[in-house]
Scaffold this motif. Sequence first.
Motif, PDB file in Angstrom:
ATOM      1  N   ASP A 236      -7.623  -7.020   3.135  1.00 51.40           N
ATOM      2  CA  ASP A 236      -6.774  -8.201   2.939  1.00 51.40           C
ATOM      3  C   ASP A 236      -5.735  -7.813   1.893  1.00 51.40           C
ATOM      4  OD1 ASP A 236      -5.607 -10.656   2.691  1.00 51.40           O
ATOM      5  OD2 ASP A 236      -7.461 -11.770   2.330  1.00 51.40           O
ATOM      6  N   LEU A 237      -4.545  -7.470   2.365  1.00 50.34           N
ATOM      7  CA  LEU A 237      -3.558  -6.805   1.517  1.00 50.34           C
ATOM      8  C   LEU A 237      -2.847  -7.757   0.558  1.00 50.34           C
ATOM      9  CD1 LEU A 237      -2.432  -3.934   1.154  1.00 50.34           C
ATOM     10  CD2 LEU A 237      -0.687  -4.468   2.867  1.00 50.34           C
ATOM     11  N   CYS A 238      -2.772  -9.028   0.902  1.00 50.42           N
ATOM     12  CA  CYS A 238      -2.120 -10.031   0.043  1.00 50.42           C
ATOM     13  C   CYS A 238      -3.106 -11.172  -0.144  1.00 50.42           C
ATOM     14  CB  CYS A 238      -0.827 -10.525   0.678  1.00 50.42           C
ATOM     15  SG  CYS A 238       0.330  -9.229   1.192  1.00 50.42           S
ATOM     16  N   ALA A 239      -4.221 -10.875  -0.774  1.00 50.73           N
ATOM     17  CA  ALA A 239      -5.364 -11.783  -0.761  1.00 50.73           C
ATOM     18  C   ALA A 239      -5.159 -13.046  -1.576  1.00 50.73           C
ATOM     19  CB  ALA A 239      -6.612 -11.046  -1.261  1.00 50.73           C
ATOM     20  N   GLY A 300      -5.650   5.186   6.264  1.00 45.74           N
ATOM     21  CA  GLY A 300      -6.064   5.591   7.599  1.00 45.74           C
ATOM     22  C   GLY A 300      -7.485   5.237   7.977  1.00 45.74           C
ATOM     23  N   ARG A 301      -8.134   4.340   7.219  1.00 45.52           N
ATOM     24  CA  ARG A 301      -9.550   4.042   7.451  1.00 45.52           C
ATOM     25  C   ARG A 301      -9.827   2.634   7.960  1.00 45.52           C
ATOM     26  NH1 ARG A 301     -12.786   4.158   2.467  1.00 45.52           N
ATOM     27  NH2 ARG A 301     -14.306   3.373   3.978  1.00 45.52           N
ATOM     28  N   CYS A 302      -8.849   1.741   7.913  1.00 46.35           N
ATOM     29  CA  CYS A 302      -9.141   0.325   8.131  1.00 46.35           C
ATOM     30  C   CYS A 302      -9.031  -0.084   9.599  1.00 46.35           C
ATOM     31  CB  CYS A 302      -8.201  -0.533   7.293  1.00 46.35           C
ATOM     32  SG  CYS A 302      -8.425  -0.300   5.511  1.00 46.35           S
ATOM     33  N   ASP A 303     -10.007  -0.860  10.043  1.00 45.34           N
ATOM     34  CA  ASP A 303      -9.986  -1.421  11.396  1.00 45.34           C
ATOM     35  C   ASP A 303      -9.002  -2.587  11.485  1.00 45.34           C
ATOM     36  OD1 ASP A 303     -12.386  -0.011  12.736  1.00 45.34           O
ATOM     37  OD2 ASP A 303     -13.226  -0.755  10.846  1.00 45.34           O
ATOM     38  N   VAL A 304      -8.916  -3.363  10.412  1.00 43.64           N
ATOM     39  CA  VAL A 304      -8.025  -4.523  10.361  1.00 43.64           C
ATOM     40  C   VAL A 304      -7.345  -4.556   9.006  1.00 43.64           C
ATOM     41  CG1 VAL A 304      -7.827  -7.042  10.470  1.00 43.64           C
ATOM     42  CG2 VAL A 304      -9.525  -5.866  11.896  1.00 43.64           C
ATOM     43  N   VAL A 305      -6.038  -4.753   9.016  1.00 43.77           N
ATOM     44  CA  VAL A 305      -5.300  -5.013   7.780  1.00 43.77           C
ATOM     45  C   VAL A 305      -4.635  -6.372   7.927  1.00 43.77           C
ATOM     46  CG1 VAL A 305      -3.500  -4.272   6.197  1.00 43.77           C
ATOM     47  CG2 VAL A 305      -4.883  -2.559   7.392  1.00 43.77           C
ATOM     48  N   MET A 306      -5.051  -7.297   7.098  1.00 44.78           N
ATOM     49  CA  MET A 306      -4.486  -8.647   7.100  1.00 44.78           C
ATOM     50  C   MET A 306      -3.338  -8.711   6.095  1.00 44.78           C
ATOM     51  SD  MET A 306      -4.576 -11.946   7.968  1.00 44.78           S
ATOM     52  CE  MET A 306      -6.176 -12.291   8.711  1.00 44.78           C
ATOM     53  N   ILE A 307      -2.167  -9.157   6.555  1.00 44.91           N
ATOM     54  CA  ILE A 307      -1.020  -9.368   5.660  1.00 44.91           C
ATOM     55  C   ILE A 307      -0.704 -10.854   5.630  1.00 44.91           C
ATOM     56  CG2 ILE A 307       1.377  -8.799   5.144  1.00 44.91           C
ATOM     57  CD1 ILE A 307       1.142  -6.406   6.989  1.00 44.91           C
ATOM     58  N   ASP A 308      -1.083 -11.524   4.572  1.00 50.14           N
ATOM     59  CA  ASP A 308      -0.640 -12.907   4.353  1.00 50.14           C
ATOM     60  C   ASP A 308       0.644 -12.797   3.542  1.00 50.14           C
ATOM     61  OD1 ASP A 308      -0.370 -15.586   4.040  1.00 50.14           O
ATOM     62  OD2 ASP A 308      -2.284 -15.929   3.052  1.00 50.14           O
ATOM     63  N   ALA A 309       1.743 -12.557   4.248  1.00 46.21           N
ATOM     64  CA  ALA A 309       2.960 -12.060   3.613  1.00 46.21           C
ATOM     65  C   ALA A 309       3.605 -13.083   2.680  1.00 46.21           C
ATOM     66  CB  ALA A 309       3.968 -11.656   4.691  1.00 46.21           C
ATOM     67  N   PRO A 310       4.186 -12.606   1.572  1.00 45.87           N
ATOM     68  CA  PRO A 310       4.983 -13.501   0.733  1.00 45.87           C
ATOM     69  C   PRO A 310       6.136 -14.051   1.560  1.00 45.87           C
ATOM     70  CG  PRO A 310       5.380 -11.200   0.159  1.00 45.87           C
ATOM     71  CD  PRO A 310       4.227 -11.208   1.116  1.00 45.87           C
ATOM     72  N   ARG A 335      12.396 -12.433   0.190  1.00 48.31           N
ATOM     73  CA  ARG A 335      11.128 -12.490   0.919  1.00 48.31           C
ATOM     74  C   ARG A 335      11.141 -11.539   2.114  1.00 48.31           C
ATOM     75  NH1 ARG A 335      10.346 -15.049  -3.012  1.00 48.31           N
ATOM     76  NH2 ARG A 335       9.875 -12.884  -3.558  1.00 48.31           N
ATOM     77  N   MET A 336      12.269 -11.435   2.792  1.00 47.24           N
ATOM     78  CA  MET A 336      12.354 -10.519   3.932  1.00 47.24           C
ATOM     79  C   MET A 336      12.130  -9.075   3.485  1.00 47.24           C
ATOM     80  SD  MET A 336      15.538 -12.433   5.820  1.00 47.24           S
ATOM     81  CE  MET A 336      15.952 -11.065   6.906  1.00 47.24           C
ATOM     82  N   LYS A 337      12.671  -8.710   2.334  1.00 47.12           N
ATOM     83  CA  LYS A 337      12.433  -7.370   1.797  1.00 47.12           C
ATOM     84  C   LYS A 337      10.950  -7.178   1.470  1.00 47.12           C
ATOM     85  CE  LYS A 337      17.049  -6.931  -0.286  1.00 47.12           C
ATOM     86  NZ  LYS A 337      17.797  -6.854  -1.564  1.00 47.12           N
ATOM     87  N   ASP A 338      10.335  -8.201   0.870  1.00 48.71           N
ATOM     88  CA  ASP A 338       8.908  -8.135   0.542  1.00 48.71           C
ATOM     89  C   ASP A 338       8.067  -7.978   1.807  1.00 48.71           C
ATOM     90  OD1 ASP A 338       9.591  -8.539  -2.116  1.00 48.71           O
ATOM     91  OD2 ASP A 338       9.173 -10.694  -2.070  1.00 48.71           O
ATOM     92  N   GLN A 339       8.457  -8.680   2.855  1.00 45.02           N
ATOM     93  CA  GLN A 339       7.712  -8.625   4.110  1.00 45.02           C
ATOM     94  C   GLN A 339       7.815  -7.245   4.761  1.00 45.02           C
ATOM     95  OE1 GLN A 339       9.794 -11.938   5.717  1.00 45.02           O
ATOM     96  NE2 GLN A 339       8.693 -13.380   4.391  1.00 45.02           N
ATOM     97  N   ASP A 340       9.006  -6.676   4.728  1.00 44.41           N
ATOM     98  CA  ASP A 340       9.182  -5.321   5.266  1.00 44.41           C
ATOM     99  C   ASP A 340       8.313  -4.326   4.505  1.00 44.41           C
ATOM    100  OD1 ASP A 340      11.000  -6.172   7.166  1.00 44.41           O
ATOM    101  OD2 ASP A 340      12.760  -5.671   5.958  1.00 44.41           O
ATOM    102  N   SER A 362       5.577 -19.695   7.199  1.00 41.97           N
ATOM    103  CA  SER A 362       7.000 -19.989   7.352  1.00 41.97           C
ATOM    104  C   SER A 362       7.294 -20.333   8.799  1.00 41.97           C
ATOM    105  CB  SER A 362       7.843 -18.782   6.932  1.00 41.97           C
ATOM    106  OG  SER A 362       9.213 -18.984   7.258  1.00 41.97           O
ATOM    107  N   VAL A 363       8.332 -21.146   8.998  1.00 40.42           N
ATOM    108  CA  VAL A 363       8.777 -21.472  10.357  1.00 40.42           C
ATOM    109  C   VAL A 363      10.109 -20.805  10.681  1.00 40.42           C
ATOM    110  CG1 VAL A 363       7.558 -23.684  10.344  1.00 40.42           C
ATOM    111  CG2 VAL A 363       9.949 -23.594   9.584  1.00 40.42           C
ATOM    112  N   LEU A 364      10.596 -19.934   9.804  1.00 39.97           N
ATOM    113  CA  LEU A 364      11.921 -19.342   9.957  1.00 39.97           C
ATOM    114  C   LEU A 364      11.854 -18.023  10.726  1.00 39.97           C
ATOM    115  CD1 LEU A 364      13.312 -19.985   6.358  1.00 39.97           C
ATOM    116  CD2 LEU A 364      13.274 -21.536   8.322  1.00 39.97           C
ATOM    117  N   LEU A 365      12.685 -17.884  11.734  1.00 39.84           N
ATOM    118  CA  LEU A 365      12.698 -16.687  12.571  1.00 39.84           C
ATOM    119  C   LEU A 365      12.865 -15.381  11.801  1.00 39.84           C
ATOM    120  CD1 LEU A 365      14.729 -17.879  15.679  1.00 39.84           C
ATOM    121  CD2 LEU A 365      12.557 -16.693  15.777  1.00 39.84           C
ATOM    122  N   PRO A 366      13.786 -15.301  10.831  1.00 39.23           N
ATOM    123  CA  PRO A 366      13.975 -14.012  10.154  1.00 39.23           C
ATOM    124  C   PRO A 366      12.727 -13.501   9.449  1.00 39.23           C
ATOM    125  CG  PRO A 366      15.832 -15.475   9.715  1.00 39.23           C
ATOM    126  CD  PRO A 366      14.775 -16.305  10.386  1.00 39.23           C
TER     127      PRO A 366
END
Length: 430
Positions: A236-239, A300-310, A335-340, A362-366
């Motif tokens: 969980d990368l952004c726990a 290179g070891r994780c089966d799942v990486v969860m990103i609850d992105a900023p 935020r877009m930079k953080d997400q990338d 978020s509901v925003l397309l970008p």
Amino acid sequence: MTPAARVAAAIEVLTDIEARRRPAADAVKDWGLAHRFAGSSDRAAISALLYDALRRKSSSGWLMGGASPRNEILGALRQTRGLHGDAIAALFTGERHAPEPLTDAERDRLAQADLTDAPAHVAGDYPEWLASYFEASFGADAAAEGRALAERAPVDLRANLLKTSRDKALSLLAHLSPEPTPISPVGLRIAARPDGRGPALAGEPAYVKGLVEVQDEGSQIAALLAEAKPGLQVLDLCAGAGGKTLALAAQMDNHGQVYATDVDGRRLAPIFDRLARSGARNVQVRAPKGRADVLADLEGRCDVVMIDAPCTGSGAWRRNPDAKWRIRPGALEQRMKDQDEALERASSFVKPGGRIVYVTCSVLLPENEGRVAAFLAAHDDMLPVDAATQARAAGLPGLADHVSPFGPGFRLSPRATGTDGFYIATLVKA
């Protein structure tokens, strides 16, 4: 305090918020410290009216003929409390601690004004600079979707399957009149009370003992779509405070490992008490330690990486209505930079055949399909998972109705699914 004095106090606090551009919670706290005669019920009532005014800030200003704290409170009394004419006038007498009496113009607008000719961003109560983004996401439904994001949110709970079942949790909390959530098989929903206050969960044994956790149904769905089965290695990368971490651990029945981390270690502070209460024993918290790479052994070891992105948090405006009026265009770009960066970071941890689950509130397309498209364009070893197929595999067949029309993943919103606004896309490493 009298009801009229509470209305006057709400106008005072709203004036402070708008003059100093500060979070509503801070303004309410400072007002309470400066007015210690106000009891807890007074502060709660003032806060509820204040937040209702922030929910309907733009449309109330339109109805009353101009933006001002007084007009926004008047509009909130009409729009969210259903008061009209004499009922509102009885709160605006100018006597004792009541606000000044209504003017003839105010009476006329309360009686006759409507939103028929209001622009979408006014009728939908979102900032004008976001109008084009809402239109891109929702088309002709932009105002209706914005309006739904301005409603009071229910309290959603997740039954902790490490300790109980949803049916048992429903029984234990029956006095709060919970209902099963319509999509998540582990969720309970408690409707918002007429006064805007939620249940006092801190005094509920089921909550204190960790049988239930507060978690919006949309967040529950995101965790379920991760399909974190027992024995897997999950990051969980952004726990943050650990809501999804706890949900993932419960899905895994304490077998396998969940690693919880966040670039800001302060956000992890609540997770420790929540873990102890939940009974989860398969979670390692990896807090940042200066320049040390606390995740080096997971590459290179994780089966799942969860990103609850900023993100901008536009999907959570029901719960944080003041946030939508404080956000600025520069925040979206950041935020877009953080997400990338989060997606790029996640790609180094997922193993071949493993999955990245990218989530925003978020509901925003970008921030959503836009970021996934950019990431996929730069990574030919990553492929999107078909959302409809994934919904069925995760035991959520009804979710197939909410596949994004703009790219991989799902789109959730208060109007469409009754949840907060969420975007969830899963990518698999070839």
